[in-house]
Enzyme design. Structure first.
Site, PDB file in Angstrom:
ATOM      1  CD  GLN A  69      -1.023   1.886   2.838  1.00 42.51           C
ATOM      2  OE1 GLN A  69       0.011   1.466   3.338  1.00 42.51           O
ATOM      3  NE2 GLN A  69      -1.690   2.922   3.318  1.00 42.51           N
ATOM      4  CB  CYS A 187       2.082   2.308  10.113  1.00 40.01           C
ATOM      5  SG  CYS A 187       2.843   0.873   9.347  1.00 40.01           S
TER       6      CYS A 187
END
Length: 258
Positions: A69, A187
């Protein structure tokens, strides 16, 4: 510079701030990248595009599907493979003239100085404070400038540190000693916009080039002890100066007079 290299870097060479002397400086520069994730991936691509002559790529992690991503260096075919080795393969295909070394190891206080030896600059985009501080301390000890970059959610930070120089701060001056433990947020827990990692990584590459060209170019000062905060929501950028801490464990033993 051979004709094919002149053509490749023509857009750099026509810039008065870079020129032939600046491009030659980049070609003889050695940059160590610590971490090849969301920051390291785009940083590597633009440092390679700039013609950095030697790149050492340090990462002990493997490519995961969730990385794709934001880690634009990799594809689905790379899942499960070592990031450093796949990054090395990408670089060899992109520009075989660049000398590259992949190092599959976790950076720690005990090995950091040896891993960065001979570098002109270190760009650290790793994901934990313990490694960042080990890299910072090693850079101060070795007299090597450090570009430290971090990103989370919609914010990035890129700082230029040269704690080995008089009156300049190191990364430890910025964060202190409390983060030596590996206890930072990830994250995976907080989330991250992929494009935010790209902005931070490419900005870090820009600042690395600025620092490398400082002796011969006209891109301005290398901005030591300055931290740039990138805001992806507003959007905007603000800059703050990090003061040198005379009690810092990393650089405090170095005399302000040099």
């Amino acid at each position: 510079m051979p004709p094919d290299r002149l053509e490749r870097f023509a857009r750099h060479i026509v810039l008065p701030e870079v020129g032939g002397a600046g491009q030659a400086k980049l070609a003889y520069s050695h940059v160590v990248l610590v971490g090849l994730g969301g920051i390291g991936s785009p940083a590597l691509q633009y440092l390679a595009g700039a013609g950095i002559g030697k790149l050492t790529l340090i990462d002990d992690d493997r490519v995961d599907a969730s990385n794709l991503q934001r880690q634009t260096l990799f594809t689905e075919a790379d899942i499960g493979h070592l990031k450093a080795e796949r990054a090395e393969a990408w670089l060899e295909a992109f520009d075989p003239t660049i000398a590259v070394q992949a190092v599959v190891i976790r950076v720690e206080a005990a090995n950091a100085v040896a891993l960065i030896a001979g570098a002109d600059l270190v760009l650290d985009g790793c994901d934990n404070f313990a490694t960042r501080l080990a890299v910072s301390d090693a850079c101060v000890a070795a007299g090597i400038p450090l570009l430290s970059a971090a990103v989370g959610r919609f914010q990035g930070q890129v700082g230029a540190f040269a704690g080995h120089l008089p009156d300049e701060a190191c990364y430890r001056c910025f964060v202190g000693d409390a983060f030596d433990a590996e206890d930072c947020d990830t994250c995976a827990e907080d989330g991250m916009l992929g494009a935010m990692a790209g902005w931070t990584g490419t900005f870090a590459a820009l600042q690395a080039i600025r620092a490398l060209l400082a002796p011969v170019g006209a891109m301005g000062d290398p901005q030591w002890s300055k931290l740039h905060v990138l805001d992806g929501l507003t959007p905007g950028l603000r800059t703050m100066r990090i003061a040198r801490d005379p009690e810092c464990r990393g650089c405090g033993a170095i005399s302000p007079a040099g």
